[in-house]
Structures are given as structure tokens and as C-alpha cells.
Design an enzyme around this catalytic site. Structure first.
Site, PDB file in Angstrom:
ATOM      1  N   GLU A 451       0.797  -1.145   0.037  1.00 52.95           N
ATOM      2  CA  GLU A 451       0.038   0.022  -0.015  1.00 52.95           C
ATOM      3  C   GLU A 451       0.867   1.274  -0.106  1.00 52.95           C
ATOM      4  O   GLU A 451       0.506   2.168   0.709  1.00 52.95           O
ATOM      5  CB  GLU A 451      -1.039   0.000   1.132  1.00 52.95           C
ATOM      6  CG  GLU A 451      -2.089  -1.246   1.140  1.00 52.95           C
ATOM      7  CD  GLU A 451      -2.921  -1.205   0.055  1.00 52.95           C
ATOM      8  OE1 GLU A 451      -3.122  -0.249  -0.442  1.00 52.95           O
ATOM      9  OE2 GLU A 451      -3.384  -2.274  -0.204  1.00 52.95           O
ATOM     10  N   ASP A 453       5.266   1.862  -0.754  1.00 54.29           N
ATOM     11  CA  ASP A 453       6.698   1.613   0.065  1.00 54.29           C
ATOM     12  C   ASP A 453       7.048   2.981   0.805  1.00 54.29           C
ATOM     13  O   ASP A 453       6.859   4.136   0.318  1.00 54.29           O
ATOM     14  CB  ASP A 453       7.787   1.247  -1.070  1.00 54.29           C
ATOM     15  CG  ASP A 453       9.080   1.182  -0.477  1.00 54.29           C
ATOM     16  OD1 ASP A 453       9.542   0.018   0.168  1.00 54.29           O
ATOM     17  OD2 ASP A 453       9.773   2.340  -0.239  1.00 54.29           O
TER      18      ASP A 453
END
Length: 696
Positions: A451, A453
């Protein structure tokens, strides 16, 4: 704050922890209701009790194979649907309360089985949210079937060679006006979709992100499509699709992460999620956006909801790890002043306090921050759905995106380091699976990557912060700070803030909210000014914005974003601390937790404070460190009460070291004695006996 009913919260059982519980100066149940909303806590307890009524949700003493973990997670999801947690009573609420309840149910599920939570979040919650925000009425049947569990979906965005750089993804959806179909194609393995949760074995549909190309060859950017993947009766993939499981991972093996390639696979024109952009039957592209980047931004904004969910889960995981280690430290005894004296509980040692208590303070401050911020986020979404004022909403959405982009890295990284420190602080016993810390670590680890990095997200946060700095420092066109949530409204006074110097000489000079606030505002202003100056200097030297921006990330922009996130956590927590209706005993412990987290963060950032000239000489460093150690000592007798307020029930914590009764050694004996086949002769005994006997 009016006295709240705490009778629904079970009392703690008697046991070895009573030695420290009797020293606590406040009512831990009342503190729990500062950390958690009463209605949502009761909802979580209902979910836990319901799930534990079925053996499929019980914890196993031995880690199953990855294939068995996938099977159990799939069965758990099917049973989860049958329990009907999302009742009409919940779903008929207004948006904010409904979504709060949904997030709480998922939060409760994650605390018990992270695999199940992720499987539901990816395959149902995130997919249905995407369909609602990007689709139209023609997609409602898919939405309803997904929500009710008739079908399982997945979100296919990441490709083998591209994750963060979504603009460069290469899966294509080319429109064919002759058949009124999109032709989905994967040019090579580097463009294969991968890391897609639920795709490996089980899902039948995917929300696929692909580059939309019209018949004239023009690419209109990344768009979302509803794509059938497998026959729901056989779970075999359709012709034209290569799909499979990626293999065993470090954790979360109940999630069947998959890869997928398309070979000129055709889907109907109506498969395009077309609320914002569409293709006519004849092949004309229509959109309400002026450029593809706006379309991409709208499509990916759905990820903010997932990121808010991640910081909720991470703040809980952090709380669980701290609870285990602090409770264990209050029971485990080692050494003493003299050989003839009783041994001391290791919580009495300054080093153990210094290792654990700042993370305990982080757990408390972050839990409150996440709760308050989630309310703001949901208010913003609700206002957007109701057609609020565009200018204000635009600024609020941008600020929330910056906050999420900074706070997800801060909270998930803090959680990662806390779990490891807690594991080590429990010594060898912390290395047992039965301690619960290994599962916490392995299941949490993915959150720093998926979701968004973390190291990419902090760049998005610093970009927004720099825009605010430029806005208030543009000599020709000076503007107000675009900060509706007031997270950086102090930048308007940056000139005065940067003139401040630390003049303290005694510990009390750092033991206040005013000092913490001043130091953080100074750091943010100095980091913004320094980052912008270096960026402009490099831009002048290279005449290349990309290289100029790249050159300021390490030590400046990255640090800027994390300090911004730490400041947000502290500001939101202080709002809770400064509530005049709080009982004095609660207010006292909350202020200590605030100061400990604040000074601990400043200790991590001393280089910035000295580098920029806020302080010179050893005083600031010495006083901050003295303050941290003083607060650790001051919280020693309160620590068990604090973690009791943070802790879930024992069957959720699932740790032989962290049970509420503190009976560590009884629990360890039970774990040793009842370890499956632990006292049996190994089945392979006859393979080694001849080799041993021959050497005797």
C-alpha cells in the site's frame, strides 16, 4: 470528561502482576476508554467472542504449511461472511459511523488473524470501495456480489518491474470498436501483475489497472477494469490468462499472493469503471479530466483508505508487543544488589525501562493519534461525497494525503523496531513461537512495503511540505499556508521560530509541552528551509528538477517527513492530554507519556537541532537524555496499568509471556509439556541410532 461506565470491561485476574498493579495511581479501565471509543471497543469484543465460538478461528500451537494456512484463511473468510457482522443496523448508519464500524470490525479481525483481515480488506473492502468510487450503476451487481461473499475479488495494480511508478505500468487494455471489447494484454513477464492478494489460488474476479488505449493507438493512462479470472464453479482460469501463486513468504502465508499474465484476453466494454472516464461504443474516449495524471490520481486515491487501516493495525500491533514485554519484565527476576538479596524484576533496571518504555509511550500516543486522525479522514470523505466547497476540500485532501504518507512510514517503522526490541527484551523466551512476538513480527513486516513503500511515501509528504514552505516564502506572490487541518499553520511565523535558541540549564527546562512544541516547530522550519535551499542550489547547477529533488532526500527531505509525522502524533495526543475534564491521575500519566515520546523523538533528532544552531554545547543533549531516563523511572510503577489499558484479551494477545495473570512460568511449563509430540521419540530415530552407536 463525564464518568464513563467501565463495568463491561473484565477485571484483571489475580497473579504475580498484582505486585505492580497495586502501585498504579489511576484506573486503567478509564485510561482504556481514552485510548478507545467505548462503542467501538464493545463492538470489537463482540467480534472476538463470536469468532472464538468457532474452532476454525482458534490459534494453532504449530505453524501449518503455507498451503494449509491458505486453506484455513479461505475457510475463515467463508465463516466470517456467515456471522453477518455487517448487519443492516450498521450498514444503514450514516457514512462516518458506518465506516468507523467497518474499520473496527476489520481491526478486531486483524488482532486475531491478520491473514483473514488482509484477505477481507483486499478482496472485499478495498475492491468494493474502488467500484463505488470509480464505477457506475452498471457495476452495482459486481459490488453487491463481492460484498455478500458470492465472489472473491482482488486488486491487480503492481507489476513485476513497476510498483511505485504506476505511470510506467505496461499491461494494456486496447479497445476494439468492432466487437465493443477491450483486449487485455501483457507484453512480457516484466509487465505481469504480481503480489496480488487473493489472486494466487482463490479469487474469481480482479479489479485490474491497465493502460487504456483507443483504436487510434492513443494511450489515455491507467484505468480500472472488472475482469473475470476464474470459473467460479471450478476455480480454473479462463483461456487467455496465465495465473498462479507466487510461493511461500516470510509471513502472512494465508494470503495467496499471485501473478497473472494476459494473452489478448477480451472483456466487454462495460467492464471499464467509468464514473470519471469512458469509451463510447464507437471508440471515442470521454473524460472529466484535462490530463491522464488527474485520472491516475483519482484512481489511486482509494489507497488512502487502505493506508489508514494499516496505521490502525500497526498501532495495535505495537501495543500488543509492548504489553507482552512489559508484563514479562514485571515477572521475570534476575540478579540483585547482593547475592543474599532477593532478585529484582527486570522492569526495575534502567536499561530495561529505557528499551521498552519509549515504545510504550509511542503505542499510547500513536493509538490516540490514529483514532482522532481517522475521524478527520472520514469527515473529509463524507464532505467530499456530499459536495463540499471544492477549494477547502482540495486543500484538506492534499493535507490528509501528506499526513498519511508521513505517518504510515513512521508508525509501521516504529512498530517494526518495537517488536524486535520487545523480542530481545524477553530474552530467549521471546524467541519461542508461544511468546507471540515472532508472529507479530512476521505478519507486520509486509506493512512497511505494501500500500505504498515507506521510502516512496515520505517523498510524497515532503513534496507537499515544500509546497507550503514556498507558498509562505514567495516574496512576489506570498500566500497563506494551505493547511485546513492546521498541521503546519505555524509556518507563517517561520522567521520568528528560526530565531529561537535553547537556553535551558536544568532538566525542568525540557520537561514541558512548550519546549517540545517549540523544538519540533523549529526543526520543521529549519529542515524545510535547508531542503529548499539545497534543492534550489542543485537545480541551478544541473537545471534538472529530477536530479535536484533526488539530491535532497537523504538527511533532509526524508527526515523532514518523519519529524512532521512525529509532530502530528504529539499535537493530536496533547489535545487529549489537555482536556480539562480529565481526572488528575489520568492527566498526570498522559502528560508523562507525552513528554517521554516527545523527548525520545528529540533525542533521535539531536543532530538536526545542533546542525541548525538551535543549541550549542552539551546542555540540550544532556538534559533531553536525563529527561528520558527520569520519565522512564517515573513511569515504572505505572507501566502495568498503562499496558493493561492497551492490552486486548489474552486469547487475542496469544502469548505465554504476556497473559493478564502474569503466570509466565506456569504458561511456559504448559507450553513445553503440551508441545505436540514434544516428548515423543522422533519418527526418524532409526536413521541416526546406527550412526551414533558406531561411534561408541
Amino acid at each position: 470528561m463525564a464518568s464513563q461506565d467501565t463495568s463491561f470491561i473484565p477485571d484483571m485476574p489475580p497473579g504475580p502482576l498484582d505486585t505492580y498493579r497495586c502501585r498504579v495511581s489511576f484506573d486503567w479501565k478509564k485510561l482504556k476508554l481514552i485510548f478507545e471509543d467505548k462503542d467501538m471497543l464493545q463492538l470489537k469484543m463482540k467480534v472476538w467472542e463470536t469468532l472464538l465460538s468457532d474452532h476454525i478461528f482458534h490459534h494453532l500451537p504449530v505453524t501449518p504449511s503455507s498451503e494449509e494456512q491458505k486453506r484455513r484463511a479461505a475457510l475463515q473468510l467463508a465463516k466470517f461472511h456467515q456471522f453477518g457482522f455487517y448487519s443492516n443496523e450498521i450498514m444503514n448508519n450514516k457514512y462516518k459511523k458506518k465506516t468507523r464500524c467497518m474499520m473496527t470490525i476489520n481491526e478486531a479481525t486483524a488482532a486475531l488473524h491478520m491473514d483473514l483481515s488482509v484477505k477481507f480488506a483486499l478482496g472485499i473492502a478495498l475492491c468494493t470501495n474502488t467500484v463505488l468510487s470509480l464505477g457506475t450503476e452498471r457495476h452495482l451487481p459486481f459490488y453487491k456480489a463481492t460484498w455478500t461473499g458470492e465472489i472473491l475479488s482482488c486488486l491487480a495494480l503492481t507489476e513485476v518491474a513497476h510498483g511505485s511508478n504506476t505511470k510506467k505500468m505496461r499491461t494494456t487494455a486496447t479497445y476494439d470498436p468492432k466487437t465493443q471489447e477491450f483486449v487485455i494484454h501483457t507484453p512480457d513477464f516484466l509487465a505481469a501483475k504480481c503480489w496480488v492478494g487473493n489472486l494466487g489460488k482463490t479469487c474469481t474476479y480482479a479489479i485490474l489497472f491497465a493502460q487504456l488505449i483507443t483504436a487510434d493507438g492513443e494511450c489515455h493512462g491507467l484505468h480500472a477494469f472488472v475482469v473475470p479470472i476464474r470459473d467460479p464453479k471450478t476455480l480454473l482460469p479462463y483461456t487467455g490468462i496465465i495465473v498462479g501463486d507466487m510461493g511461500e513468504k516470510l509471513g502472512l502465508n494465508g494470503i495467496d499472493n499471485g501473478f497473472m499474465m494476459f494473452q489478448n484476453y477480451r472483456i466487454p466494454r462495460e467492464s471499464l469503471l467509468n464514473k470519471m472516464s469512458d469509451v463510447t461504443p464507437e471508440g471515442e474516449y470521454e473524460t472529466c479530466f484535462t490530463n491522464p495524471q488527474q485520472q491516475l490520481g483519482a484512481a489511486l486515491e482509494n489507497l488512502s483508505t487502505g493506508r489508514v487501516g494499516i496505521i490502525q493495525e500497526s498501532s495495535n500491533t505495537l501495543s500488543h508487543a509492548v504489553c507482552i514485554a512489559v508484563r514479562y519484565s514485571a515477572v521475570r527476576k534476575q540478579f540483585g544488589p547482593n547475592d543474599n538479596d532477593d532478585e529484582l524484576a527486570i522492569i526495575e533496571y534502567q536499561l530495561q525501562q529505557w528499551r521498552l518504555f519509549p515504545y510504550m509511550a509511542a503505542a499510547c500516543t500513536m493509538k490516540v493519534f490514529v483514532s482522532l486522525f481517522t475521524d478527520q479522514y472520514l469527515n473529509c470523505v463524507e464532505e467530499t461525497n456530499c459536495g463540499g466547497k471544492l477549494r477547502r476540500l482540495s486543500g484538506m485532501v492534499a493535507e490528509i494525503h501528506a499526513m498519511v504518507s508521513a505517518c504510515k512510514p513512521l508508525i509501521t517503522w516504529t512498530c517494526s523496531s518495537a517488536i524486535q526490541e520487545c523480542r530481545e527484551a524477553c530474552g530467549g523466551n521471546g524467541y519461542l513461537k508461544a511468546s507471540g512476538l515472532g508472529d507479530l513480527r512476521n505478519n507486520h513486516d509486509a506493512k512497511v512495503t505494501y500500500e505504498g513503500d515507506n521510502n516512496v511515501l515520505v517523498q510524497q509528504a515532503s513534496n507537499w511540505l515544500l509546497r507550503q514552505w514556498r507558498s509562505v516564502n514567495d516574496s512576489e506572490n506570498k500566500k497563506e499556508v494551505a493547511s485546513p487541518l492546521q498541521t503546519v499553520d505555524f509556518l507563517i511565523n517561520a522567521g520568528e521560530i528560526l530565531q529561537k535558541k535553547f537556553r535551558g540549564r536544568v532538566k525542568e527546562d525540557v520537561m514541558s509541552h512548550n519546549f517540545v512544541e517549540e523544538a519540533f516547530q523549529w526543526m520543521l522550519c529549519w529542515l524545510l528551509r535547508s531542503t529548499e535551499e539545497k534543492y534550489q542550489a542543485n537545480l541551478l547547477a544541473t537545471n534538472n528538477k529530477f536530479h535536484a529533488k533526488n539530491s535532497v532526500q537523504v538527511y533532509l527531505a526524508r527526515t523532514l517527513s518523519l519529524v512532521y509525522a512525529q509532530n502530528n502524533v504529539l499535537v493530536y495526543f496533547w489535545k487529549r492530554c489537555s482536556d480539562n475534564s480529565l481526572e488528575s491521575s489520568l492527566k498526570s500519566v498522559l502528560e508523562k507519556l507525552y513528554l517521554l515520546y516527545g523527548l525520545w523523538c528529540l533525542d533521535q533528532n539531536l543532530t538536526v537541532l545542533y546542525q541548525g544552531g538551535y543549541a550549542c554545547g552539551p546542555e540540550l543533549s544532556n538534559l533531553v537524555k536525563d529527561g528520558v531516563l527520569y520519565l522512564c523511572s517515573a513511569l515504572k510503577d505505572e507501566a502495568i496499568g498503562v499496558v493493561d489499558a492497551l492490552a486486548p484479551p489474552d486469547y487475542i494477545l496469544n502469548s505465554v509471556l504476556g497473559t493478564a495473570d502474569g503466570k509466565v512460568y506456569d504458561n511456559l511449563q504448559a507450553a513445553f509439556f503440551h508441545n505436540p509430540r514434544g516428548m515423543e521419540r522422533p519418527s526418524w530415530w532409526n536413521e541416526i541410532v546406527p550412526k551414533i552407536s558406531s561411534k561408541l
